[in-house]
Scaffold this active site. Structure first.
Site, PDB file in Angstrom:
ATOM      1  N   LYS A  81       0.826  -1.371   0.168  1.00  0.00           N
ATOM      2  CA  LYS A  81      -0.128   0.082   0.224  1.00  0.00           C
ATOM      3  C   LYS A  81       0.762   1.211   0.092  1.00  0.00           C
ATOM      4  CE  LYS A  81      -1.033   0.176   4.970  1.00  0.00           C
ATOM      5  NZ  LYS A  81      -0.479   1.264   5.222  1.00  0.00           N
ATOM      6  N   ASP A  82       2.230   1.221   0.296  1.00  0.00           N
ATOM      7  CA  ASP A  82       3.054   2.047   0.253  1.00  0.00           C
ATOM      8  C   ASP A  82       3.738   2.539  -1.013  1.00  0.00           C
ATOM      9  OD1 ASP A  82       2.691   2.616   2.939  1.00  0.00           O
ATOM     10  OD2 ASP A  82       4.383   1.878   3.546  1.00  0.00           O
ATOM     11  N   THR A 125      -6.599   8.771  12.933  1.00  0.00           N
ATOM     12  CA  THR A 125      -6.226   8.102  11.639  1.00  0.00           C
ATOM     13  C   THR A 125      -5.123   9.113  10.912  1.00  0.00           C
ATOM     14  OG1 THR A 125      -6.945   6.935   9.602  1.00  0.00           O
ATOM     15  CG2 THR A 125      -8.354   8.781  10.647  1.00  0.00           C
ATOM     16  N   ARG A 129      -8.648   8.070   3.503  1.00  0.00           N
ATOM     17  CA  ARG A 129      -9.807   7.164   3.048  1.00  0.00           C
ATOM     18  C   ARG A 129     -10.286   6.521   4.427  1.00  0.00           C
ATOM     19  NH1 ARG A 129      -9.286   2.106   4.387  1.00  0.00           N
ATOM     20  NH2 ARG A 129      -7.312   2.275   5.274  1.00  0.00           N
ATOM     21  N   ARG A 130      -9.732   6.287   5.676  1.00  0.00           N
ATOM     22  CA  ARG A 130     -10.598   6.079   6.748  1.00  0.00           C
ATOM     23  C   ARG A 130     -11.314   7.059   7.265  1.00  0.00           C
ATOM     24  NH1 ARG A 130      -4.793   3.851   8.746  1.00  0.00           N
ATOM     25  NH2 ARG A 130      -4.920   1.844   8.212  1.00  0.00           N
ATOM     26  N   ARG A 147       0.111  10.309  13.812  1.00  0.00           N
ATOM     27  CA  ARG A 147       1.017   9.377  13.039  1.00  0.00           C
ATOM     28  C   ARG A 147       1.920   8.936  14.001  1.00  0.00           C
ATOM     29  NH1 ARG A 147       4.496  11.648   8.455  1.00  0.00           N
ATOM     30  NH2 ARG A 147       5.178   9.607   8.602  1.00  0.00           N
ATOM     31  N   ARG A 153       1.128   5.233  18.486  1.00  0.00           N
ATOM     32  CA  ARG A 153      -0.337   5.417  18.279  1.00  0.00           C
ATOM     33  C   ARG A 153      -0.860   4.665  19.447  1.00  0.00           C
ATOM     34  NH1 ARG A 153      -1.652   5.340  11.760  1.00  0.00           N
ATOM     35  NH2 ARG A 153       0.674   5.785  11.092  1.00  0.00           N
ATOM     36  N   CYS A 241      -2.001   9.735  -2.049  1.00  0.00           N
ATOM     37  CA  CYS A 241      -2.557  10.007  -0.499  1.00  0.00           C
ATOM     38  C   CYS A 241      -3.347  11.394  -0.273  1.00  0.00           C
ATOM     39  CB  CYS A 241      -1.124  10.156   0.243  1.00  0.00           C
ATOM     40  SG  CYS A 241      -0.771   8.625   0.876  1.00  0.00           S
TER      41      CYS A 241
END
Length: 308
Positions: A81-82, A125, A129-130, A147, A153, A241
């Site tokens: 995903k990165d 988050t 997207r979230r 982050r 977190r 992003c």
């Protein structure tokens, strides 16, 4: 086989999943000599800004790709995903191994369910997207940027004004965290995953025939089909992003691929989603992209990209 050097980000998660992949390789070739070279990327150095504001997830791979070109390393183990949807010429994703759980993990104080969070509750988050999907379903909640690695977190959830946080479940699983800390895993009907979430991409030089032959032994063809559909959609939509974009594909028993693509506005007020089924992952990614563009989704992307 020559000695292999693996490039990895220095984060605990990156090093752990790199070692897990090396162990998988050694299960089929116990005689392999492999070492990990730690590489600090720009994305690792910038920890005080939102990724979407400083160039996106590609910040985690550019330095590692340069080491491949310079032959300082033989392969890189990325969280897929990165990895931007376009791979530089001369490099290739030589292997997509088994996929970890692709969904997101919702973790809250006192294990309060998402639907029971009070108005004004803060959900942490770092993902547009979230945030967009949560606001669409629960507009009374507040999204706050967060982050840091998993430990950081989780600590912020305890010590700062967050009521809940959302993390990729795959990272928790790979780091050995117990399911007990997770309030619930959010399936695709609640939170469609990021493109390639839960999957690894093993990047190497396109002309490294010896290594590519080795990587075939731990390659998962079904996962490759799924992430190809997802990444084709990402490329066709010019996603990044800066855009709340999601996509998730599965392969059923008859080897058909079902793929759902999603584009939203960051505030969750506009949503474009389409599901298609077929056998060609590239055609599926293009089909879902075409439908969403016809619906008007690309206007969101155009505006968000212009604002950057």
């Amino acid at each position: 086989m020559r000695k292999l050097v693996v490039g990895s980000r220095r984060s605990k998660l990156a090093l752990t999943q790199s070692q897990q992949f090396i162990d998988k390789l050694k299960q089929v070739r116990p005689d392999l000599d492999i070492e990990i070279k730690e590489i600090v990327t720009k994305g690792d150095r910038i920890v005080d800004k939102q990724l979407s504001k400083v160039g996106g997830k590609g910040l985690f791979v550019k330095e590692i790709q340069n080491e491949l070109f310079n032959k300082e390393i033989d392969m890189a183990i990325h969280s897929l995903k990165d990895v931007p949807s376009i791979i530089p010429e001369g490099l290739t994703l030589g292997c997509i191994p088994d996929r970890e759980i692709p969904f997101d993990a919702y973790i809250s104080k006192n294990h309060t369910p998402l639907r029971e969070l009070q108005e004004g509750s803060i959900v942490g988050t770092s993902s547009l997207r979230r945030g967009a999907q949560i606001l669409a379903k629960y507009p009374h909640l507040e999204i706050k940027w967060i982050r840091g690695n998993i430990d950081t977190r989780l600590k912020k959830l305890e010590t700062e004004d967050y009521d809940a946080i959302i993390l990729a479940a795959a990272g928790l699983k790979r780091m050995g965290w117990s399911d007990d800390i997770v309030t619930t895993y959010l399936d695709k009907d609640i939170l469609l995953p990021a493109i390639g979430q839960g999957a690894l991409g093993i990047e190497c030089r396109s002309d490294d025939a010896e290594l590519l032959e080795l990587l075939k032994e731990v390659h998962n063809e079904d996962v490759e089909k799924c992430v190809t559909a997802e990444r084709t959609f990402l490329a066709e939509m010019d996603g990044s992003c800066q855009v709340p974009i999601g996509g998730y594909a599965t392969v059923n028993g008859s080897k058909e691929i079902e793929f759902t693509g999603l584009i939203m506005t960051p505030d969750g007020t506009e949503r474009y989603e389409h599901t298609a089924i077929g056998t060609s992952p590239i055609e599926l990614g293009k089909e879902v992209s075409r439908v969403l563009k016809e619906q008007g989704a690309y206007e969101i992307i155009r505006k968000l990209n212009e604002e950057q």
